[in-house]
Design a protein around this motif. Structure first.
Motif, mmCIF file in Angstrom:
data_model
loop_
_atom_site.group_PDB
_atom_site.id
_atom_site.type_symbol
_atom_site.label_atom_id
_atom_site.label_comp_id
_atom_site.label_asym_id
_atom_site.label_seq_id
_atom_site.Cartn_x
_atom_site.Cartn_y
_atom_site.Cartn_z
ATOM 1 N N GLU A 1 0.826 -1.204 0.000
ATOM 2 C CA GLU A 1 0.000 0.000 0.000
ATOM 3 C C GLU A 1 0.867 1.264 0.000
ATOM 4 O OE1 GLU A 1 -3.377 2.269 -0.154
ATOM 5 O OE2 GLU A 1 -3.285 0.089 -0.283
ATOM 6 N N ILE A 2 1.957 1.246 0.748
ATOM 7 C CA ILE A 2 2.832 2.416 0.829
ATOM 8 C C ILE A 2 3.574 2.639 -0.485
ATOM 9 C CG2 ILE A 2 4.935 3.330 1.900
ATOM 10 C CD1 ILE A 2 4.045 2.019 4.521
ATOM 11 N N TRP B 1 14.920 9.623 3.289
ATOM 12 C CA TRP B 1 14.279 10.543 2.349
ATOM 13 C C TRP B 1 13.271 9.801 1.471
ATOM 14 C CZ3 TRP B 1 14.411 10.455 -2.982
ATOM 15 C CH2 TRP B 1 13.793 11.529 -3.611
ATOM 16 N N PHE B 2 13.658 8.639 0.962
ATOM 17 C CA PHE B 2 12.792 7.855 0.078
ATOM 18 C C PHE B 2 11.493 7.470 0.786
ATOM 19 C CE2 PHE B 2 11.491 3.654 -1.558
ATOM 20 C CZ PHE B 2 11.164 4.031 -2.853
ATOM 21 N N VAL B 3 11.600 6.958 2.006
ATOM 22 C CA VAL B 3 10.396 6.535 2.729
ATOM 23 C C VAL B 3 9.522 7.737 3.052
ATOM 24 C CG1 VAL B 3 9.559 5.535 4.885
ATOM 25 C CG2 VAL B 3 11.372 4.402 3.611
ATOM 26 N N GLN B 4 10.126 8.843 3.426
ATOM 27 C CA GLN B 4 9.308 10.018 3.742
ATOM 28 C C GLN B 4 8.641 10.581 2.488
ATOM 29 O OE1 GLN B 4 10.630 12.875 6.494
ATOM 30 N NE2 GLN B 4 10.798 11.318 8.070
ATOM 31 N N SER C 1 5.110 12.298 4.128
ATOM 32 C CA SER C 1 5.235 12.823 5.483
ATOM 33 C C SER C 1 6.583 13.527 5.619
ATOM 34 C CB SER C 1 5.123 11.693 6.507
ATOM 35 O OG SER C 1 6.187 10.783 6.361
ATOM 36 N N GLY C 2 6.771 14.140 6.753
ATOM 37 C CA GLY C 2 8.020 14.844 7.005
ATOM 38 C C GLY C 2 8.435 14.675 8.449
ATOM 39 N N PHE C 3 9.510 15.326 8.816
ATOM 40 C CA PHE C 3 9.991 15.203 10.186
ATOM 41 C C PHE C 3 9.021 15.832 11.184
ATOM 42 C CE2 PHE C 3 14.001 14.842 7.774
ATOM 43 C CZ PHE C 3 14.386 13.595 8.246
ATOM 44 N N ARG C 4 8.211 16.757 10.740
ATOM 45 C CA ARG C 4 7.232 17.375 11.646
ATOM 46 C C ARG C 4 6.133 16.393 12.037
ATOM 47 N NH1 ARG C 4 6.286 18.533 6.618
ATOM 48 N NH2 ARG C 4 4.204 18.374 5.746
ATOM 49 N N ASP C 5 6.014 15.284 11.299
ATOM 50 C CA ASP C 5 4.982 14.289 11.575
ATOM 51 C C ASP C 5 5.421 13.210 12.555
ATOM 52 O OD1 ASP C 5 3.226 15.536 9.734
ATOM 53 O OD2 ASP C 5 4.261 14.539 8.081
ATOM 54 N N ILE D 1 8.224 5.550 19.084
ATOM 55 C CA ILE D 1 8.199 4.475 18.090
ATOM 56 C C ILE D 1 8.508 5.023 16.700
ATOM 57 C CG2 ILE D 1 5.722 4.575 17.646
ATOM 58 C CD1 ILE D 1 7.946 1.431 17.729
ATOM 59 N N ASP D 2 8.085 6.234 16.413
ATOM 60 C CA ASP D 2 8.397 6.852 15.118
ATOM 61 C C ASP D 2 9.900 7.086 14.976
ATOM 62 O OD1 ASP D 2 5.728 6.885 14.404
ATOM 63 O OD2 ASP D 2 5.410 8.929 15.134
ATOM 64 N N VAL D 3 10.538 7.489 16.056
ATOM 65 C CA VAL D 3 11.989 7.700 16.032
ATOM 66 C C VAL D 3 12.707 6.362 15.856
ATOM 67 C CG1 VAL D 3 13.975 8.499 17.370
ATOM 68 C CG2 VAL D 3 11.846 9.804 17.401
ATOM 69 N N ILE D 4 12.230 5.323 16.538
ATOM 70 C CA ILE D 4 12.834 3.995 16.407
ATOM 71 C C ILE D 4 12.704 3.484 14.979
ATOM 72 C CG2 ILE D 4 12.618 1.576 17.131
ATOM 73 C CD1 ILE D 4 11.853 2.705 19.936
ATOM 74 N N VAL D 5 11.537 3.660 14.376
ATOM 75 C CA VAL D 5 11.335 3.236 12.988
ATOM 76 C C VAL D 5 12.234 4.038 12.055
ATOM 77 C CG1 VAL D 5 9.659 3.207 11.088
ATOM 78 C CG2 VAL D 5 9.004 2.363 13.337
ATOM 79 N N LEU D 6 12.358 5.324 12.283
ATOM 80 C CA LEU D 6 13.224 6.179 11.468
ATOM 81 C C LEU D 6 14.685 5.739 11.564
ATOM 82 C CD1 LEU D 6 12.856 8.733 9.693
ATOM 83 C CD2 LEU D 6 13.582 10.051 11.674
#
Length: 117
Positions: free
Chosen positions: A15-16, A67-70, A75-79, A84-89
């Motif tokens: 989906e992504i 960059w590719f995933v964002q 989405s961006g860093f503001r999101d 958990i978002d930081v861990i995934v990043l």
């Protein structure tokens, strides 16, 4: 969503990224993995010069993967909403860095021929 299964993860990634791009990335990763195993069998060990040169590209791979995933998720860093978002990043960055390192090592090994003793 109560259960996190392998099929659910595949559906989310399709989906992504879209069906074609996701499976093309899987095929590319499999191809690079097979080439890396071939180089390891052929040379019987890792050559330190190639590995150090390949490791220099790890930060480029990490930044490119993030960059590719964002870009794909719009989405961006503001999101970033929590830990958990930081861990995934961080995981995405590590995967991109390791992936480009292995790809670079394989490219050097295939272009340079077998290691000399």
């Amino acid at each position: 969503m109560k259960d996190l299964t392998f099929e659910t993860l595949i559906a989310v990634f399709e989906e992504i990224f879209g069906f074609g791009l996701f499976w093309a990335m899987v095929a590319a990763a499999a191809l690079v993995t097979v080439a890396f195993v071939y180089v390891l069998i052929r040379d019987r060990n890792l050559e330190s010069r190639r590995l150090v040169r390949a490791e220099l590209l790890a930060p480029v791979g990490a930044i490119a993967a993030i960059w590719f995933v964002q870009a794909m998720t719009s989405s961006g860093f503001r999101d970033i909403g929590g830990p958990i978002d930081v861990i995934v990043l961080i995981g995405i960055g590590v995967a991109g860095g390791v992936g480009l390192t292995i790809l670079s090592y394989v490219a050097q090994a295939l272009a340079g021929g077998p290691q000399r003793r």
